[in-house]
Design a protein around this motif. Structure first.
Motif, PDB file in Angstrom:
ATOM      1  N   ILE A  35       0.834  -1.203   0.000  1.00 36.44           N
ATOM      2  CA  ILE A  35       0.000   0.000   0.000  1.00 36.44           C
ATOM      3  C   ILE A  35       0.864   1.246   0.000  1.00 36.44           C
ATOM      4  O   ILE A  35       0.555   2.228  -0.682  1.00 36.44           O
ATOM      5  CB  ILE A  35      -0.980  -0.010   1.194  1.00 36.44           C
ATOM      6  CG1 ILE A  35      -2.085  -1.018   0.927  1.00 36.44           C
ATOM      7  CG2 ILE A  35      -1.571   1.373   1.437  1.00 36.44           C
ATOM      8  CD1 ILE A  35      -3.130  -1.120   1.995  1.00 36.44           C
ATOM      9  N   ILE A  36       1.961   1.236   0.734  1.00 34.56           N
ATOM     10  CA  ILE A  36       2.868   2.387   0.741  1.00 34.56           C
ATOM     11  C   ILE A  36       3.434   2.612  -0.652  1.00 34.56           C
ATOM     12  O   ILE A  36       3.506   3.751  -1.139  1.00 34.56           O
ATOM     13  CB  ILE A  36       3.988   2.194   1.783  1.00 34.56           C
ATOM     14  CG1 ILE A  36       3.408   2.181   3.192  1.00 34.56           C
ATOM     15  CG2 ILE A  36       5.046   3.290   1.642  1.00 34.56           C
ATOM     16  CD1 ILE A  36       4.394   1.813   4.282  1.00 34.56           C
ATOM     17  N   THR A  39       0.549   3.890  -2.945  1.00 27.86           N
ATOM     18  CA  THR A  39       0.204   5.264  -2.587  1.00 27.86           C
ATOM     19  C   THR A  39       1.282   6.242  -3.056  1.00 27.86           C
ATOM     20  O   THR A  39       0.973   7.316  -3.590  1.00 27.86           O
ATOM     21  CB  THR A  39       0.010   5.391  -1.066  1.00 27.86           C
ATOM     22  OG1 THR A  39      -0.996   4.474  -0.664  1.00 27.86           O
ATOM     23  CG2 THR A  39      -0.400   6.785  -0.671  1.00 27.86           C
ATOM     24  N   SER A  40       2.537   5.874  -2.893  1.00 29.33           N
ATOM     25  CA  SER A  40       3.630   6.754  -3.303  1.00 29.33           C
ATOM     26  C   SER A  40       3.579   7.035  -4.796  1.00 29.33           C
ATOM     27  O   SER A  40       3.670   8.189  -5.232  1.00 29.33           O
ATOM     28  CB  SER A  40       4.976   6.130  -2.934  1.00 29.33           C
ATOM     29  OG  SER A  40       5.092   5.996  -1.547  1.00 29.33           O
ATOM     30  N   SER A  98       1.501  12.106   1.946  1.00 28.53           N
ATOM     31  CA  SER A  98       1.853  10.706   2.123  1.00 28.53           C
ATOM     32  C   SER A  98       1.231  10.144   3.392  1.00 28.53           C
ATOM     33  O   SER A  98       0.731   9.013   3.391  1.00 28.53           O
ATOM     34  CB  SER A  98       3.374  10.549   2.167  1.00 28.53           C
ATOM     35  OG  SER A  98       3.715   9.212   2.373  1.00 28.53           O
ATOM     36  N   ASN A 102      -1.796   7.441   2.928  1.00 32.00           N
ATOM     37  CA  ASN A 102      -1.507   6.087   3.401  1.00 32.00           C
ATOM     38  C   ASN A 102      -2.584   5.606   4.373  1.00 32.00           C
ATOM     39  O   ASN A 102      -2.996   4.452   4.319  1.00 32.00           O
ATOM     40  CB  ASN A 102      -0.121   6.010   4.047  1.00 32.00           C
ATOM     41  CG  ASN A 102       0.942   5.680   3.052  1.00 32.00           C
ATOM     42  OD1 ASN A 102       0.873   4.647   2.405  1.00 32.00           O
ATOM     43  ND2 ASN A 102       1.918   6.552   2.899  1.00 32.00           N
ATOM     44  N   ASN A 141       1.427   2.541   8.726  1.00 30.81           N
ATOM     45  CA  ASN A 141       1.733   2.993   7.367  1.00 30.81           C
ATOM     46  C   ASN A 141       1.962   4.500   7.315  1.00 30.81           C
ATOM     47  O   ASN A 141       2.783   4.967   6.531  1.00 30.81           O
ATOM     48  CB  ASN A 141       0.614   2.603   6.410  1.00 30.81           C
ATOM     49  CG  ASN A 141       0.741   1.195   5.903  1.00 30.81           C
ATOM     50  OD1 ASN A 141       1.465   0.388   6.467  1.00 30.81           O
ATOM     51  ND2 ASN A 141       0.029   0.888   4.849  1.00 30.81           N
ATOM     52  N   ALA A 142       1.234   5.253   8.137  1.00 35.60           N
ATOM     53  CA  ALA A 142       1.418   6.701   8.155  1.00 35.60           C
ATOM     54  C   ALA A 142       2.795   7.093   8.682  1.00 35.60           C
ATOM     55  O   ALA A 142       3.360   8.110   8.276  1.00 35.60           O
ATOM     56  CB  ALA A 142       0.334   7.357   9.005  1.00 35.60           C
ATOM     57  N   GLY A 145       5.267   5.482   5.738  1.00 32.22           N
ATOM     58  CA  GLY A 145       4.974   5.945   4.385  1.00 32.22           C
ATOM     59  C   GLY A 145       5.788   7.129   3.898  1.00 32.22           C
ATOM     60  O   GLY A 145       6.324   7.096   2.785  1.00 32.22           O
ATOM     61  N   TYR A 149       8.133   7.114   0.686  1.00 36.19           N
ATOM     62  CA  TYR A 149       7.716   8.049  -0.361  1.00 36.19           C
ATOM     63  C   TYR A 149       8.871   8.956  -0.776  1.00 36.19           C
ATOM     64  O   TYR A 149       9.112   9.173  -1.962  1.00 36.19           O
ATOM     65  CB  TYR A 149       6.528   8.882   0.121  1.00 36.19           C
ATOM     66  CG  TYR A 149       6.172  10.010  -0.811  1.00 36.19           C
ATOM     67  CD1 TYR A 149       5.553   9.748  -2.026  1.00 36.19           C
ATOM     68  CD2 TYR A 149       6.460  11.333  -0.484  1.00 36.19           C
ATOM     69  CE1 TYR A 149       5.231  10.782  -2.888  1.00 36.19           C
ATOM     70  CE2 TYR A 149       6.140  12.363  -1.328  1.00 36.19           C
ATOM     71  CZ  TYR A 149       5.520  12.090  -2.539  1.00 36.19           C
ATOM     72  OH  TYR A 149       5.210  13.114  -3.386  1.00 36.19           O
TER      73      TYR A 149
END
Length: 166
Positions: A35-36, A39-40, A98, A102, A141-142, A145, A149
């Motif tokens: 997911i990271i 999302t990036s 990000s 995330n 993830n936050a 991330g 990113y």
């Protein structure tokens, strides 16, 4: 060259996610580096790249570990596509997008899986999934991330990424 490098990143992420990253659990929850990654690239390149990376990553996971091929692919692809829709409205050098995206991506992806589990008659408690999976994984993830990113943004800005392979 960009597609080759991204393909290599997807493959290395799959290998690491299957082996080494299993030991990065905190309170029983591991970050979803896929997911990271999705999302990036969705923030950097838009919904097309986000959807492509989500589909490729998800199908790779489905082929090797899934019970039904396409479930992860569809969920990751939709997540990447939805996050990528805001590509033009995001300041790419900031850490804030990000972090926010995330968390949002984890919730989008996990809700898709919760719906699939619900419709296949698996007894899954929404509050249990929310409190024990979605929120902790979103926070995890936050935190990780923005670091990943920033590394992917630097890699994407390299001159060799624009070279053609003949």
């Amino acid at each position: 060259m960009r597609i080759l490098v991204i393909g290599l990143i997807i493959f290395v992420n799959f290998i690491l996610e299957s082996t080494l990253f299993q030991y990065t659990r905190v309170f029983g929850v591991k970050p979803d580096f896929t997911i990271i990654l999705i999302t990036s690239y969705a923030i950097m390149r838009g919904s097309g790249f986000g959807g492509f990376i989500g589909l490729a990553s998800g199908l790779l996971q489905d082929i090797f570990y899934g019970n039904a091929i396409g479930v992860n692919g569809l969920a990751y692809m939709l997540t990447g596509y939805l996050i990528g829709q805001s590509n033009e409205n995001v300041f790419k050098d900031s850490y804030i997008p990000s972090i926010v995206f995330n968390i949002g991506a984890v919730f989008i992806y996990q809700h898709m899986f919760f719906l699939i589990a619900y419709f296949t008659k698996n007894q899954v408690s929404y509050t249990h999934a929310l409190m024990n999976i979605m929120i902790p994984q979103g926070i995890y993830n936050a935190i990780l991330g923005p670091i990943i990113y920033r590394l992917l943004l630097r890699l994407d800005e390299k001159e060799f990424m624009n070279n053609k392979i003949y």
